[in-house]
Design a protein around this motif. Structure first.
Motif, mmCIF file in Angstrom:
data_model
loop_
_atom_site.group_PDB
_atom_site.id
_atom_site.type_symbol
_atom_site.label_atom_id
_atom_site.label_comp_id
_atom_site.label_asym_id
_atom_site.label_seq_id
_atom_site.Cartn_x
_atom_site.Cartn_y
_atom_site.Cartn_z
ATOM 1 N N GLN A 4 88.042 33.893 49.190
ATOM 2 C CA GLN A 4 87.630 34.736 50.318
ATOM 3 C C GLN A 4 88.110 34.147 51.637
ATOM 4 O O GLN A 4 88.644 34.860 52.504
ATOM 5 N N GLY A 5 87.926 32.826 51.797
ATOM 6 C CA GLY A 5 88.391 32.193 53.027
ATOM 7 C C GLY A 5 89.895 32.273 53.186
ATOM 8 O O GLY A 5 90.405 32.549 54.287
ATOM 9 N N GLU A 6 90.625 32.051 52.083
ATOM 10 C CA GLU A 6 92.084 32.082 52.145
ATOM 11 C C GLU A 6 92.592 33.486 52.490
ATOM 12 O O GLU A 6 93.534 33.641 53.272
ATOM 13 N N MET A 7 91.982 34.525 51.902
ATOM 14 C CA MET A 7 92.421 35.890 52.170
ATOM 15 C C MET A 7 92.147 36.295 53.625
ATOM 16 O O MET A 7 92.976 36.952 54.268
ATOM 17 N N VAL A 8 90.981 35.945 54.127
ATOM 18 C CA VAL A 8 90.672 36.275 55.521
ATOM 19 C C VAL A 8 91.644 35.561 56.447
ATOM 20 O O VAL A 8 92.124 36.141 57.439
ATOM 21 N N LEU A 9 91.973 34.312 56.110
ATOM 22 C CA LEU A 9 92.919 33.559 56.932
ATOM 23 C C LEU A 9 94.317 34.176 56.852
ATOM 24 O O LEU A 9 95.023 34.299 57.868
ATOM 25 N N ALA A 10 94.708 34.610 55.664
ATOM 26 C CA ALA A 10 96.040 35.189 55.493
ATOM 27 C C ALA A 10 96.180 36.513 56.224
ATOM 28 O O ALA A 10 97.261 36.839 56.748
ATOM 29 N N TYR A 11 95.122 37.318 56.287
ATOM 30 C CA TYR A 11 95.185 38.643 56.921
ATOM 31 C C TYR A 11 94.558 38.658 58.321
ATOM 32 O O TYR A 11 94.289 39.727 58.859
#
Length: 594
Positions: free
Chosen positions: A344-351
């Motif tokens: 979840q953290g990685e996806m929010v950071l990526a987008y």
């Protein structure tokens, strides 16, 4: 000799007749598993005893004056006094045909219900508010003891589960004897073979029956206790059986009775017992019968007050450890959830560049993932929040198991001390347990603190010093003989358990302990010889009695060679692992072996 469903119904009738509208003037605790209430009703005093003892659970109106077994009222008694003293009994109800009585009181801080569950080892006394939210209980049942039916303050009261019929109808509740028809019972009896005892079939099929009542109704309707199912499946027979059961639930059940063999009680019931073939002793009312059945047979406990004080010292710490264990268990996050938090953290950071402030979720279609967002935070702040949660959960996953294991060991040790305190038979044994409790509850001494001269632990064979510097005889393990003369040793404190198992016992002696229950270590001195069945049963009975389950009818007891028993690394005295065990089912028996 059960306090069964019909006896519960008879008690409800008796209380409605004599105590309804009566005022509660006094509440005390005559023994650990009971309370006594003094009522003013019908222009005279009446004592009511409510017991949750495993073998003597009952609600009993009695003419015998009651006295407290404790110098100071317990927390349970103080709770009852707060809500019930000065109030009046306004309703007495039996829950269906269960061994459960509800006594409703009015006139206290709130309308209160005192529930007496009279179910053997599961007996309990529970106080609730009008909405059946638990205010307190004699026995607090925690989630680790029964995850389906917790009995703790602020939790809803749940009624005992309904008993079910045997296979192939195990999904069908037992028949209500007050509502069922003869045809229903006749159909149910078809699952039994012709040679099956009829009274045992009734036990399996009809709710609320005890063996005594089942045998009685078979006897009065067929003329014999050992009547078989064959030929009794017709409508007339089953209707007669149900009519006999209902008659004993009704107000015209007859005089209470008991069957005695000399001074030994064989059976009692709130109706005339006919199944034994001789005239029973009849009593003018139920209170007189129960006074005869439950006549006090024990001498006063000379160490009741110091025992209660010691248990009052231990119990709050046990409750604190249970709360700690529950809290630690709630912080453990599984590996799947950990991975989900990181993703979840990685996806929010990526987008993050496509996420505007105020958005409540992020959809990632290629991963079939929807991530909830805090609309008050920026995309970067939301990502940082997920990573912070992930790191906290990851760290907890590494640290918490060790903390949890330590807390469980501490609770096991305090449970063991509570058992030894409850069973201490003399001041020396109780003093030994008290010293161990104070040592563990006080915690380790601060670094650099110098122990005063003369303040060391008593050595072997040396008298220890008690409060005020007075010497107290050192407690020793219990030494007994089995029926065949084999020596049996029983630990009466945690340190005695340690000494028995790892110093006094030989590697080829037999070690016994109640299975997965706090209690004493018991040693059967056989030196590698096969123990006789009598000696093994004697030792197992002692292990069952010197355990937390001593009030149960039967207790599983593990036994193994002493060489298979090992200390728990870093554990407290008496805490062990064992392997290669066998299990025997034992009936708890007080130490009376010569």
């Amino acid at each position: 000799m059960p306090f069964d469903s019909v006896t519960t119904r008879a008690v409800a009738d008796d209380l409605r007749l004599h105590l309804l509208g009566g005022r509660v003037d006094k509440i005390m605790q005559p023994e650990a598993m009971a309370v006594a209430m003094l009522f003013w009703a019908e222009q005279e005093n009446h004592w009511l005893v409510l017991s949750a003892h495993a073998q003597q659970a009952r609600v009993q109106r009695t003419t015998r004056k009651q006295a407290s077994a404790f110098s100071e009222p317990t927390a349970w008694v103080m709770l009852l006094r707060k809500y019930l003293e000065g109030s009046r009994l306004v309703a007495v109800e039996q829950q269906g045909v269960d061994r459960v009585l509800r006594l409703t009181f009015q006139g206290g801080p709130v309308r209160s219900i005192l529930i007496a569950e009279l179910m053997g080892r599961y007996s309990n006394l529970i106080l609730t508010d009008p909405e059946l939210v638990v205010l307190g209980a004699l026995k607090h049942i925690h989630p680790d003891q029964n995850r389906f039916r917790v009995t703790l303050p602020h939790h809803p009261y749940l009624t005992p589960p309904m008993p079910m019929q045997p296979p192939p109808h195990q999904d069908r509740p037992k028949r209500d004897p007050l509502q069922s028809l003869g045809g229903d019972l006749a159909a149910d009896l078809t699952i039994f073979a012709d040679e099956a005892p009829l009274w045992k079939a009734l036990l399996d099929l009809v709710d609320g029956l005890s063996p005594t009542l089942a045998r009685e109704v078979v006897y009065v309707t067929t003329g014999a206790v050992d009547t078989l199912v064959g030929g009794r499946r017709d409508l007339a027979s089953t209707t007669a059986l149900l009519a006999a059961i209902r008659a004993r639930y009704g107000p015209d059940r007859g005089a209470p009775s008991a069957v005695w063999e000399g001074e030994k009680l064989r059976e009692y019931a709130p109706y005339p017992l006919r199944q034994f073939g001789s005239a029973p002793t009849l009593y003018h009312d139920l209170a007189a019968l129960l006074d005869a059945v439950y006549a006090p047979a024990r001498t006063p406990d000379p160490i009741a007050h110091p025992r209660a004080a010691l248990l009052a010292l231990i119990d709050p710490h046990r409750a604190m450890l249970r709360r700690k264990i529950t809290s630690l268990e709630s912080t453990i996050v599984g590996p799947e959830r950990l991975a989900e938090m990181r993703v979840q953290g990685e996806m929010v950071l990526a987008y993050q560049h496509g996420i505007e402030t105020g958005v409540r979720e992020l959809a990632v279609p290629e991963m079939d993932l929807t991530i909830p967002l805090d609309p008050a935070l920026t995309a970067l702040e939301n990502a940082q929040r997920f990573f912070k949660r992930y790191q906290k959960a990851r760290d907890a996953a590494a640290i918490t198991p060790g903390l949890l294991e330590a807390a469980r060991q501490d609770l096991d040790y305090l449970d063991q001390l509570a058992v030894h305190a409850a069973l201490a038979a003399d001041p020396q044994s109780l003093a030994a347990v008290r010293a161990e409790a104070r040592e563990v509850l006080a915690g380790p001494e601060p670094a650099g603190k110098v122990r005063k001269k003369g303040g060391g632990k008593p050595g072997k064979g040396v008298k220890g010093r008690g409060a005020g510097g007075k010497t107290e005889p050192r407690a020793v393990p219990l030494r007994l003989r089995a029926a065949d003369g084999t020596e049996i040793l029983v630990g009466r404190s945690a340190r005695q358990n340690e000494e028995l198992t790892f110093r006094l016992a030989g590697p080829r002696d037999i070690w016994l302990h109640a299975r997965q229950i706090p209690g004493a270590h018991v040693i059967l001195r056989v030196a590698g010889q096969s123990p006789s069945p009598e000696a093994l049963h004697d030792a197992a009975a002692l292990a069952a009695y010197h355990s937390q389950a001593r009030e149960s009818t039967t207790v599983p007891v593990d036994y193994a060679p002493v060489r298979n028993v090992r200390r728990i690394k870093g554990g407290k005295p008496g805490m062990v692992h064992y392997s290669g065990e066998s299990t025997i089912i034992a009936r708890p028996r007080a130490p009376s072996i010569d």
